[in-house]
Design a protein around this motif. Structure first.
Motif, PDB file in Angstrom:
ATOM      1  N   HIS A  11       2.211  44.773  45.630  1.00 14.57           N
ATOM      2  CA  HIS A  11       2.832  44.953  44.318  1.00 14.57           C
ATOM      3  C   HIS A  11       3.391  46.353  44.120  1.00 14.57           C
ATOM      4  CE1 HIS A  11       1.649  41.003  43.067  1.00 14.57           C
ATOM      5  NE2 HIS A  11       0.414  41.250  43.449  1.00 14.57           N
ATOM      6  N   LYS A  12       2.670  47.375  44.540  1.00 13.10           N
ATOM      7  CA  LYS A  12       3.150  48.746  44.367  1.00 13.10           C
ATOM      8  C   LYS A  12       4.456  48.941  45.136  1.00 13.10           C
ATOM      9  CE  LYS A  12       2.228  53.186  43.338  1.00 13.10           C
ATOM     10  NZ  LYS A  12       2.511  53.666  42.040  1.00 13.10           N
ATOM     11  N   ASP A  13       4.477  48.498  46.387  1.00  8.88           N
ATOM     12  CA  ASP A  13       5.697  48.617  47.177  1.00  8.88           C
ATOM     13  C   ASP A  13       6.812  47.756  46.611  1.00  8.88           C
ATOM     14  OD1 ASP A  13       4.437  50.391  48.865  1.00  8.88           O
ATOM     15  OD2 ASP A  13       3.889  48.861  50.332  1.00  8.88           O
ATOM     16  N   LYS A  19      12.544  48.816  41.641  1.00 11.78           N
ATOM     17  CA  LYS A  19      13.098  49.940  40.890  1.00 11.78           C
ATOM     18  C   LYS A  19      14.251  50.567  41.661  1.00 11.78           C
ATOM     19  CE  LYS A  19      11.889  54.320  38.734  1.00 11.78           C
ATOM     20  NZ  LYS A  19      10.812  55.263  38.427  1.00 11.78           N
ATOM     21  N   ASP A  20      14.062  50.793  42.961  1.00  9.51           N
ATOM     22  CA  ASP A  20      15.117  51.373  43.791  1.00  9.51           C
ATOM     23  C   ASP A  20      16.363  50.499  43.791  1.00  9.51           C
ATOM     24  OD1 ASP A  20      13.447  53.503  44.393  1.00  9.51           O
ATOM     25  OD2 ASP A  20      12.878  52.727  46.361  1.00  9.51           O
ATOM     26  N   THR A  21      16.161  49.194  43.896  1.00  6.12           N
ATOM     27  CA  THR A  21      17.279  48.255  43.895  1.00  6.12           C
ATOM     28  C   THR A  21      18.018  48.310  42.567  1.00  6.12           C
ATOM     29  OG1 THR A  21      16.198  46.792  45.479  1.00  6.12           O
ATOM     30  CG2 THR A  21      17.922  45.817  44.099  1.00  6.12           C
ATOM     31  N   LEU A  22      17.278  48.313  41.482  1.00 15.93           N
ATOM     32  CA  LEU A  22      17.891  48.350  40.157  1.00 15.93           C
ATOM     33  C   LEU A  22      18.667  49.654  39.954  1.00 15.93           C
ATOM     34  CD1 LEU A  22      18.125  46.502  37.729  1.00 15.93           C
ATOM     35  CD2 LEU A  22      16.119  47.615  36.765  1.00 15.93           C
ATOM     36  N   ILE A  23      18.133  50.752  40.448  1.00 13.54           N
ATOM     37  CA  ILE A  23      18.839  52.037  40.353  1.00 13.54           C
ATOM     38  C   ILE A  23      20.125  52.003  41.171  1.00 13.54           C
ATOM     39  CG2 ILE A  23      18.723  54.478  41.041  1.00 13.54           C
ATOM     40  CD1 ILE A  23      15.726  54.370  40.176  1.00 13.54           C
ATOM     41  N   ASP A  24      20.069  51.417  42.367  1.00 15.01           N
ATOM     42  CA  ASP A  24      21.272  51.302  43.196  1.00 15.01           C
ATOM     43  C   ASP A  24      22.340  50.457  42.499  1.00 15.01           C
ATOM     44  OD1 ASP A  24      20.102  52.865  45.163  1.00 15.01           O
ATOM     45  OD2 ASP A  24      19.552  51.148  46.433  1.00 15.01           O
ATOM     46  N   VAL A  25      21.917  49.349  41.896  1.00 17.65           N
ATOM     47  CA  VAL A  25      22.850  48.475  41.182  1.00 17.65           C
ATOM     48  C   VAL A  25      23.435  49.218  39.982  1.00 17.65           C
ATOM     49  CG1 VAL A  25      23.016  46.361  39.787  1.00 17.65           C
ATOM     50  CG2 VAL A  25      21.781  46.336  41.980  1.00 17.65           C
ATOM     51  N   TYR A  26      22.582  49.892  39.240  1.00 19.48           N
ATOM     52  CA  TYR A  26      23.020  50.681  38.082  1.00 19.48           C
ATOM     53  C   TYR A  26      24.083  51.699  38.501  1.00 19.48           C
ATOM     54  CZ  TYR A  26      22.628  53.853  34.058  1.00 19.48           C
ATOM     55  OH  TYR A  26      22.895  54.631  32.967  1.00 19.48           O
ATOM     56  N   SER A  60      24.742  41.635  46.043  1.00 16.18           N
ATOM     57  CA  SER A  60      23.798  41.089  47.023  1.00 16.18           C
ATOM     58  C   SER A  60      22.390  41.641  46.794  1.00 16.18           C
ATOM     59  CB  SER A  60      24.268  41.419  48.436  1.00 16.18           C
ATOM     60  OG  SER A  60      23.344  40.975  49.386  1.00 16.18           O
ATOM     61  N   LEU A  61      22.315  42.918  46.473  1.00 18.98           N
ATOM     62  CA  LEU A  61      21.009  43.546  46.242  1.00 18.98           C
ATOM     63  C   LEU A  61      20.287  42.922  45.056  1.00 18.98           C
ATOM     64  CD1 LEU A  61      21.865  47.331  46.729  1.00 18.98           C
ATOM     65  CD2 LEU A  61      20.460  45.901  48.228  1.00 18.98           C
ATOM     66  N   ILE A  62      20.991  42.766  43.940  1.00 18.76           N
ATOM     67  CA  ILE A  62      20.317  42.248  42.747  1.00 18.76           C
ATOM     68  C   ILE A  62      19.944  40.776  42.913  1.00 18.76           C
ATOM     69  CG2 ILE A  62      22.254  41.487  41.298  1.00 18.76           C
ATOM     70  CD1 ILE A  62      20.706  43.120  39.019  1.00 18.76           C
ATOM     71  N   CYS A  63      20.702  40.051  43.702  1.00 19.24           N
ATOM     72  CA  CYS A  63      20.396  38.638  43.936  1.00 19.24           C
ATOM     73  C   CYS A  63      19.146  38.462  44.788  1.00 19.24           C
ATOM     74  CB  CYS A  63      21.581  37.924  44.566  1.00 19.24           C
ATOM     75  SG  CYS A  63      22.935  37.645  43.401  1.00 19.24           S
ATOM     76  N   GLN A  64      18.717  39.512  45.469  1.00 18.49           N
ATOM     77  CA  GLN A  64      17.492  39.450  46.269  1.00 18.49           C
ATOM     78  C   GLN A  64      16.241  39.578  45.403  1.00 18.49           C
ATOM     79  OE1 GLN A  64      17.820  42.435  49.322  1.00 18.49           O
ATOM     80  NE2 GLN A  64      19.647  41.497  50.191  1.00 18.49           N
ATOM     81  N   LEU A  65      16.418  40.066  44.175  1.00 15.44           N
ATOM     82  CA  LEU A  65      15.282  40.223  43.272  1.00 15.44           C
ATOM     83  C   LEU A  65      15.000  38.913  42.551  1.00 15.44           C
ATOM     84  CD1 LEU A  65      16.155  43.626  41.547  1.00 15.44           C
ATOM     85  CD2 LEU A  65      14.647  43.232  43.514  1.00 15.44           C
ATOM     86  N   ASP A  66      13.722  38.634  42.328  1.00 13.07           N
ATOM     87  CA  ASP A  66      13.340  37.495  41.508  1.00 13.07           C
ATOM     88  C   ASP A  66      13.580  37.891  40.052  1.00 13.07           C
ATOM     89  OD1 ASP A  66      11.094  36.162  39.744  1.00 13.07           O
ATOM     90  OD2 ASP A  66      11.487  34.819  41.450  1.00 13.07           O
TER      91      ASP A  66
END
Length: 84
Positions: A11-13, A19-26, A60-66
Motif C-alpha cells: 500500500h505504501k508503495d 501520487k507520482d502518476t497523478l503529479i505526472d498527469v497534472y 496511458s498513465l492515468i488509465c493504469q490507476l484504479d
C-alpha cells in the motif's frame, strides 16, 4: 534460515506510485494549457480518458490507476489534511 516473519506492505508503495502518476498527469495537462483539476475531475467522474491529454503519455498513465482507489485515496488525504 530465520523464523522471523517479514512484513510486506504494497500500500505504501502503491500510494506513492499513485501520487507520482497523478503529479505526472497534472504536469502534462498544465504543459498543454488545460486546467488540470477540471480535467482530472472530469476523468474521475466519467472514466472517459478523453479528458486527459496524450502528452507525456499522461492518458496511458492515468488509465493504469484504479479509479475507485484513486478517489478513495484523494478523500482520505483531503480529510487527513483537515484534522486538528
Amino acid at each position: 534460515m530465520t523464523d522471523k516473519t517479514r512484513s510486506f506492505s504494497i500500500h505504501k508503495d502503491a500510494d506513492t506510485s499513485m501520487k507520482d502518476t497523478l503529479i505526472d498527469v497534472y504536469n502534462a495537462l498544465v504543459e498543454k494549457g488545460y486546467n488540470p483539476i477540471s480535467q482530472i475531475v472530469g476523468y474521475i467522474l466519467s472514466e472517459d480518458p478523453a479528458y486527459i491529454t496524450n502528452h507525456n503519455n499522461a492518458r496511458s498513465l492515468i488509465c493504469q490507476l484504479d479509479r475507485d482507489e484513486l478517489l478513495s485515496e484523494l478523500v482520505k488525504t483531503y480529510l487527513a489534511s483537515g484534522q486538528k
